[in-house]
Design an enzyme around this catalytic site. Structure first.
Site, PDB file in Angstrom:
ATOM      1  N   TYR A 299       6.000   0.044   5.486  1.00  0.00           N
ATOM      2  CA  TYR A 299       5.184   0.831   4.547  1.00  0.00           C
ATOM      3  C   TYR A 299       3.867   0.099   4.265  1.00  0.00           C
ATOM      4  O   TYR A 299       2.786   0.693   4.304  1.00  0.00           O
ATOM      5  CB  TYR A 299       5.982   1.036   3.254  1.00  0.00           C
ATOM      6  CG  TYR A 299       5.242   1.790   2.169  1.00  0.00           C
ATOM      7  CD1 TYR A 299       5.154   3.171   2.189  1.00  0.00           C
ATOM      8  CD2 TYR A 299       4.642   1.109   1.101  1.00  0.00           C
ATOM      9  CE1 TYR A 299       4.482   3.869   1.177  1.00  0.00           C
ATOM     10  CE2 TYR A 299       3.980   1.786   0.096  1.00  0.00           C
ATOM     11  CZ  TYR A 299       3.903   3.167   0.130  1.00  0.00           C
ATOM     12  OH  TYR A 299       3.240   3.849  -0.860  1.00  0.00           O
TER      13      TYR A 299
ATOM     14  N   ASN B 230      -3.495  12.161   0.961  1.00  0.00           N
ATOM     15  CA  ASN B 230      -2.504  11.651   0.008  1.00  0.00           C
ATOM     16  C   ASN B 230      -1.084  11.625   0.568  1.00  0.00           C
ATOM     17  O   ASN B 230      -0.274  10.799   0.146  1.00  0.00           O
ATOM     18  CB  ASN B 230      -2.548  12.525  -1.250  1.00  0.00           C
ATOM     19  CG  ASN B 230      -1.326  12.321  -2.132  1.00  0.00           C
ATOM     20  OD1 ASN B 230      -1.241  11.346  -2.876  1.00  0.00           O
ATOM     21  ND2 ASN B 230      -0.345  13.218  -2.012  1.00  0.00           N
TER      22      ASN B 230
ATOM     23  N   SER C  76      -2.092   1.936  -1.153  1.00  0.00           N
ATOM     24  CA  SER C  76      -1.084   1.400  -2.086  1.00  0.00           C
ATOM     25  C   SER C  76      -1.395  -0.046  -2.402  1.00  0.00           C
ATOM     26  O   SER C  76      -2.013  -0.750  -1.598  1.00  0.00           O
ATOM     27  CB  SER C  76       0.308   1.466  -1.439  1.00  0.00           C
ATOM     28  OG  SER C  76       1.236   0.698  -2.180  1.00  0.00           O
TER      29      SER C  76
ATOM     30  N   LYS D 193      -0.239   1.131   4.883  1.00  0.00           N
ATOM     31  CA  LYS D 193      -1.238   1.199   3.814  1.00  0.00           C
ATOM     32  C   LYS D 193      -2.399   0.235   4.083  1.00  0.00           C
ATOM     33  O   LYS D 193      -3.557   0.553   3.798  1.00  0.00           O
ATOM     34  CB  LYS D 193      -0.569   0.915   2.462  1.00  0.00           C
ATOM     35  CG  LYS D 193       0.475   1.968   2.074  1.00  0.00           C
ATOM     36  CD  LYS D 193      -0.098   3.377   2.070  1.00  0.00           C
ATOM     37  CE  LYS D 193       0.855   4.426   1.558  1.00  0.00           C
ATOM     38  NZ  LYS D 193       0.252   5.758   1.447  1.00  0.00           N
TER      39      LYS D 193
ATOM     40  N   ILE E  61       3.674   4.170  -9.725  1.00  0.00           N
ATOM     41  CA  ILE E  61       3.409   5.446 -10.397  1.00  0.00           C
ATOM     42  C   ILE E  61       4.717   6.224 -10.492  1.00  0.00           C
ATOM     43  O   ILE E  61       5.495   6.291  -9.520  1.00  0.00           O
ATOM     44  CB  ILE E  61       2.357   6.276  -9.605  1.00  0.00           C
ATOM     45  CG1 ILE E  61       1.088   5.449  -9.319  1.00  0.00           C
ATOM     46  CG2 ILE E  61       2.019   7.559 -10.355  1.00  0.00           C
ATOM     47  CD1 ILE E  61       0.278   5.020 -10.529  1.00  0.00           C
TER      48      ILE E  61
ATOM     49  N   SER F 101       2.368  19.160  -2.983  1.00  0.00           N
ATOM     50  CA  SER F 101       3.435  19.934  -3.636  1.00  0.00           C
ATOM     51  C   SER F 101       4.044  19.167  -4.804  1.00  0.00           C
ATOM     52  O   SER F 101       4.514  19.776  -5.767  1.00  0.00           O
ATOM     53  CB  SER F 101       4.531  20.291  -2.621  1.00  0.00           C
ATOM     54  OG  SER F 101       4.953  19.136  -1.921  1.00  0.00           O
TER      55      SER F 101
END
Ligand code: NAP
Length: 244
Positions: free
Chosen positions: A153, A88, A140, A157, A186, A12
């Site tokens: 996090y 993703n 990542s 990853k 990003i 989205s």
């Protein structure tokens, strides 16, 4: 071949949205998964409709097995196969290590890591049956380098990269390629809480001296789909940040 059936999770907003749009523009049929951002998902669908692209949206929380299996069954019933899976969907968390709670642990692990296990597990049997498939996991830079105040996090990853390499070995004989793309910084909603000063400091650490954009990740996905001999790789798309 540009007419593959592609599932992109978390499409989205941000990187996933760009991947879904880019692949639809390439001529693929894209199922763009979303969870909470229904307005953004609808706007992606509207854009695709205006441009006559084959893109549909599907709501599912990819950390929930039942929702995932319903989504995969829907796609397989309708299209009979899934050629490409792009895992993703993900959420970020920045916390001092001592402050991370068990609730944080369960939530981030479920959304970022369990989802890759769960969605892939639901998709892989049909790929094995077809002796064809391409799985691309968005991990990542932190999975490779770690990040201060990002232990949880980073663990998810690094875990994704472990799944990538293992599945590449396990599924290679079935002609299924499995790779990770490890983005650097990003420019998406995920980073919008950073101050201008922090972003400037990060930019100065990056050899290419610029902040990344989602299209660079989408271009790498496009390339991996077209390729036929790359598997088990963690591909850094980060302006050189990981080697700085
Ligand atoms: P973003 O702009 O915050 O977008 C996250 C996307 O993931 C949204 O579409 C969101 O959907 C979806 N999502 C979150 N939880 C979900 C769930 N339970 N089920 C289904 N979809 C879910 O983030 P982004 O920057 O595009 O990040 C995309 C991926 O790239 C993530 O895996 C992230 O870790 C990775 N990454 C990003 C960066 C960066 O600098 N931005 C760097 C390295 C890696 P809804 O809004 O519909 O819920």
């Amino acid at each position: 071949m540009k007419n593959k059936i592609v599932l992109v999770t978390g499409a989205s907003r941000g990187i996933g949205r760009e991947i879904a749009y880019t692949l639809a523009k390439e001529g693929h049929t894209v199922i763009a998964n979303y969870n909470k951002s229904i307005d953004m998902a609808n706007s992606l669908k509207e854009i695709a409709n205006k441009e006559n692209l084959n893109l549909e949206i599907y709501q599912a929380d990819v950390s929930q097995r039942k929702e995932v299996s319903n989504m995969i069954n829907y796609i397989l019933n309708k299209y009979k196969k899934i050629d490409v899976l792009v895992n993703n969907a993900g959420i970020d968390q920045e916390k001092v290590f001592q402050d991370i709670t068990d609730e944080d642990w369960n939530k981030i692990i479920n959304v970022n890591l369990y989802s890759v296990f769960c969605v892939s597990q639901e998709v892989v049997p049909s790929m094995i049956h077809n002796k064809n498939g391409c799985i691309i996991n968005i991990s990542s830079i932190y999975g490779l380098t770690g990040g201060s105040c990002a232990a949880l996090y980073s663990a998810t990853k690094a875990g994704i990269d472990g799944i990538t390499k293992s599945l590449a070995k396990e599924l290679g004989p079935s002609n299924i390629r499995v790779n990770s793309i490890a983005p650097g910084y990003i420019d998406t909603d995920m980073n919008k809480h950073y101050s201008i000063e922090t972003v400037e400091n990060i930019k100065n650490e990056i050899p290419l001296n610029k902040i990344g954009k989602s299209h660079s990740i989408a271009n790498c996905v496009k390339w991996l789909i077209d390729d036929d001999y790359t598997t088990g790789q963690i591909i850094s798309v980060d302006g050189g940040w990981s080697i700085a």
